[in-house]
Design a protein around this motif. Sequence first.
Motif, PDB file in Angstrom:
ATOM      1  N   THR A 202       0.861  -1.184   0.000  1.00  0.00           N
ATOM      2  CA  THR A 202       0.000   0.000   0.000  1.00  0.00           C
ATOM      3  C   THR A 202       0.893   1.228   0.000  1.00  0.00           C
ATOM      4  OG1 THR A 202      -1.853  -1.060   1.140  1.00  0.00           O
ATOM      5  CG2 THR A 202      -1.697   1.336   1.305  1.00  0.00           C
ATOM      6  N   PHE A 203       0.584   2.175  -0.872  1.00  0.00           N
ATOM      7  CA  PHE A 203       1.330   3.429  -0.957  1.00  0.00           C
ATOM      8  C   PHE A 203       0.424   4.571  -0.524  1.00  0.00           C
ATOM      9  CE2 PHE A 203       3.036   0.569  -4.201  1.00  0.00           C
ATOM     10  CZ  PHE A 203       4.380   0.549  -3.855  1.00  0.00           C
ATOM     11  N   ILE A 204       0.918   5.425   0.370  1.00  0.00           N
ATOM     12  CA  ILE A 204       0.140   6.572   0.833  1.00  0.00           C
ATOM     13  C   ILE A 204       0.933   7.855   0.598  1.00  0.00           C
ATOM     14  CG2 ILE A 204      -1.052   5.188   2.586  1.00  0.00           C
ATOM     15  CD1 ILE A 204       0.684   6.629   4.708  1.00  0.00           C
ATOM     16  N   SER A 205       0.213   8.960   0.480  1.00  0.00           N
ATOM     17  CA  SER A 205       0.844  10.270   0.319  1.00  0.00           C
ATOM     18  C   SER A 205       0.289  11.224   1.357  1.00  0.00           C
ATOM     19  CB  SER A 205       0.599  10.823  -1.085  1.00  0.00           C
ATOM     20  OG  SER A 205      -0.778  11.072  -1.294  1.00  0.00           O
ATOM     21  N   TRP A 206       1.085  12.224   1.719  1.00  0.00           N
ATOM     22  CA  TRP A 206       0.617  13.217   2.679  1.00  0.00           C
ATOM     23  C   TRP A 206       1.470  14.475   2.589  1.00  0.00           C
ATOM     24  CZ3 TRP A 206       4.703  13.687   6.175  1.00  0.00           C
ATOM     25  CH2 TRP A 206       5.483  12.542   6.418  1.00  0.00           C
ATOM     26  N   ALA A 207       0.962  15.541   3.200  1.00  0.00           N
ATOM     27  CA  ALA A 207       1.618  16.850   3.157  1.00  0.00           C
ATOM     28  C   ALA A 207       2.371  17.102   4.454  1.00  0.00           C
ATOM     29  CB  ALA A 207       0.583  17.949   2.935  1.00  0.00           C
ATOM     30  N   GLY A 208       3.663  17.294   4.328  1.00  0.00           N
ATOM     31  CA  GLY A 208       4.496  17.564   5.490  1.00  0.00           C
ATOM     32  C   GLY A 208       4.836  19.041   5.614  1.00  0.00           C
ATOM     33  N   GLN A 209       5.895  19.330   6.339  1.00  0.00           N
ATOM     34  CA  GLN A 209       6.306  20.714   6.570  1.00  0.00           C
ATOM     35  C   GLN A 209       6.488  21.457   5.252  1.00  0.00           C
ATOM     36  OE1 GLN A 209      10.110  21.269   8.522  1.00  0.00           O
ATOM     37  NE2 GLN A 209       9.354  23.075   9.615  1.00  0.00           N
ATOM     38  N   TYR A 210       6.003  22.697   5.211  1.00  0.00           N
ATOM     39  CA  TYR A 210       6.012  23.550   4.025  1.00  0.00           C
ATOM     40  C   TYR A 210       5.160  22.976   2.886  1.00  0.00           C
ATOM     41  CZ  TYR A 210       9.975  25.472   6.591  1.00  0.00           C
ATOM     42  OH  TYR A 210      10.777  26.000   7.575  1.00  0.00           O
ATOM     43  N   GLU A 211       4.287  22.032   3.254  1.00  0.00           N
ATOM     44  CA  GLU A 211       3.386  21.373   2.304  1.00  0.00           C
ATOM     45  C   GLU A 211       4.152  20.516   1.289  1.00  0.00           C
ATOM     46  OE1 GLU A 211      -0.710  20.708   2.058  1.00  0.00           O
ATOM     47  OE2 GLU A 211       0.503  21.885   3.442  1.00  0.00           O
ATOM     48  N   ASP A 212       5.372  20.136   1.633  1.00  0.00           N
ATOM     49  CA  ASP A 212       6.118  19.229   0.772  1.00  0.00           C
ATOM     50  C   ASP A 212       5.405  17.877   0.698  1.00  0.00           C
ATOM     51  OD1 ASP A 212       7.917  21.269   0.565  1.00  0.00           O
ATOM     52  OD2 ASP A 212       9.462  20.336   1.812  1.00  0.00           O
ATOM     53  N   SER A 213       5.547  17.204  -0.441  1.00  0.00           N
ATOM     54  CA  SER A 213       4.865  15.929  -0.665  1.00  0.00           C
ATOM     55  C   SER A 213       5.730  14.763  -0.184  1.00  0.00           C
ATOM     56  CB  SER A 213       4.567  15.743  -2.151  1.00  0.00           C
ATOM     57  OG  SER A 213       3.686  16.734  -2.622  1.00  0.00           O
ATOM     58  N   TYR A 214       5.115  13.910   0.625  1.00  0.00           N
ATOM     59  CA  TYR A 214       5.788  12.717   1.132  1.00  0.00           C
ATOM     60  C   TYR A 214       4.999  11.475   0.747  1.00  0.00           C
ATOM     61  CZ  TYR A 214       8.810  15.625   4.076  1.00  0.00           C
ATOM     62  OH  TYR A 214       9.728  16.538   4.527  1.00  0.00           O
ATOM     63  N   VAL A 215       5.705  10.363   0.595  1.00  0.00           N
ATOM     64  CA  VAL A 215       5.058   9.077   0.353  1.00  0.00           C
ATOM     65  C   VAL A 215       5.655   8.044   1.310  1.00  0.00           C
ATOM     66  CG1 VAL A 215       4.501   9.554  -2.056  1.00  0.00           C
ATOM     67  CG2 VAL A 215       6.691   8.479  -1.491  1.00  0.00           C
ATOM     68  N   GLN A 216       4.839   7.058   1.647  1.00  0.00           N
ATOM     69  CA  GLN A 216       5.279   5.911   2.434  1.00  0.00           C
ATOM     70  C   GLN A 216       4.650   4.660   1.850  1.00  0.00           C
ATOM     71  OE1 GLN A 216       4.317   7.778   6.547  1.00  0.00           O
ATOM     72  NE2 GLN A 216       5.860   6.225   7.002  1.00  0.00           N
ATOM     73  N   SER A 217       5.240   3.506   2.157  1.00  0.00           N
ATOM     74  CA  SER A 217       4.675   2.253   1.677  1.00  0.00           C
ATOM     75  C   SER A 217       4.598   1.243   2.812  1.00  0.00           C
ATOM     76  CB  SER A 217       5.504   1.686   0.520  1.00  0.00           C
ATOM     77  OG  SER A 217       6.806   1.357   0.944  1.00  0.00           O
TER      78      SER A 217
END
Length: 445
Positions: A65-80
């Motif tokens: 499963t791959f997820i995305s989210w908004a981190g500091q400064y609205e930078d894009s992050y992904v995790q699996s």
Amino acid sequence: MSAVLLLPLVAVPSAHATADAQKNAQGKAQGRAQFAVTTTATNVAARSDRRPVAGGVYDSEVGRTFISWAGQYEDSYVQSYDHRRSTWSAPNRVADGDADSHNYPTMVQAKDGHLLVFRGMHNVELRMSRSPQAHSADGVWEETLISKNAATYPMPFVTRDGTIYVFFRETSGDLDPTVPTDTRPMLYVVSKDNGKTWKTSTELTGDRFAIGSTSRADNMNEIYIGQLRLEDTGRVRIVYTLAGGGPEGHKHDRYHRNIYYASFDPRTLHFFSAAGKDLGTQIDDADQERYLKVAETPLTLPNNVKSPDYIQLVGTTLGRPFLLWFSGDDAGGPLHDHLSTWNGRAWETREVARGLRVRDMEEIDPFTWRVYATEDGLPNVNTYLVRFGRTWDAETVIPTAKPVQRVEVVENFRDPARAIFSGASSQRDVAIADGDITVAGLSRR
């Protein structure tokens, strides 16, 4: 032009009902579903304006499963999440968010297996980041500029044949200074080669925009899609509201007004009403007022909330659409939660709860949907069951350590990674990122 019809389906708590009382009432329904929660990243989530669209995907080919989210400064992050090893990867920063809460990631998987993350760089351009390897979120992602259409709010989906669509809103005044600031229609782009090349809706249809208006007397010419949903049938369901300056002239997002519903057929690029009226390749103001209006709401300024809110939800039961949306109270009372159902001839709207922000929902079976909702300032995510698009029942409470700001159900989810909970940051400033990223799924019994 009729006003919204409000007929309670269930008893609605009073404006002074306490959070504890609501929790106790929900507790009676616990046991229908038990959720397990995992915090995948702590103190990393910034405030985000992300809508409940394309937060994550399950890839059956590799069992991840791959997820995305908004981190500091609205930078894009992904995790699996590796379902075979029951392990989460560390967050991978894949793109710059330019310190704007509108620049959140949305993610889909192309037919060739590569992950694609889209950002509408607020009122500037639409960008895409592509994973370097198929079926993996690892490595340095490649960035592509898709369009300079002053894009915001990307909403992507992939059809069964692999065609990629990304709906987005255009800030027309940033392209032409003579256009009022509250003229903001919806357009889309299409790729048939896994995101390598793109065509705009204007190139495909000849229409200036896909959904919108330019000359309403109330200046409500901004389109806010709350959610769009691609069904197994191939039809896309859309719910939206209007915004604009209202009677005060041309002002961006001063007022919100009304709820509208339409469906979209990617094969023909035509829009349709709930009654099946073919509206062609463009929805204009005459179309939406005559065929698409679900509920009419007053042009007022409630305390501390836009009314209707930016997020609305759409689903179907046995082919008939239903909507969930919430509105503010100009007297400073709780939020009002509404369920609008198409009965085959007209829309019926009822108030079903108060004080909740509906965040996303998932189909359980042909008759039942699970709704995820939050209460302002409180931890936990509450779930409710909507049956036949008509009844509303409390189900359970999913515990979280901190308040949750956003919920997105993962596409083709597999437990325990069913829904993504982005924690509420303590500050509106996206330089502050102290919310948690939590993933929830049904626990094994």
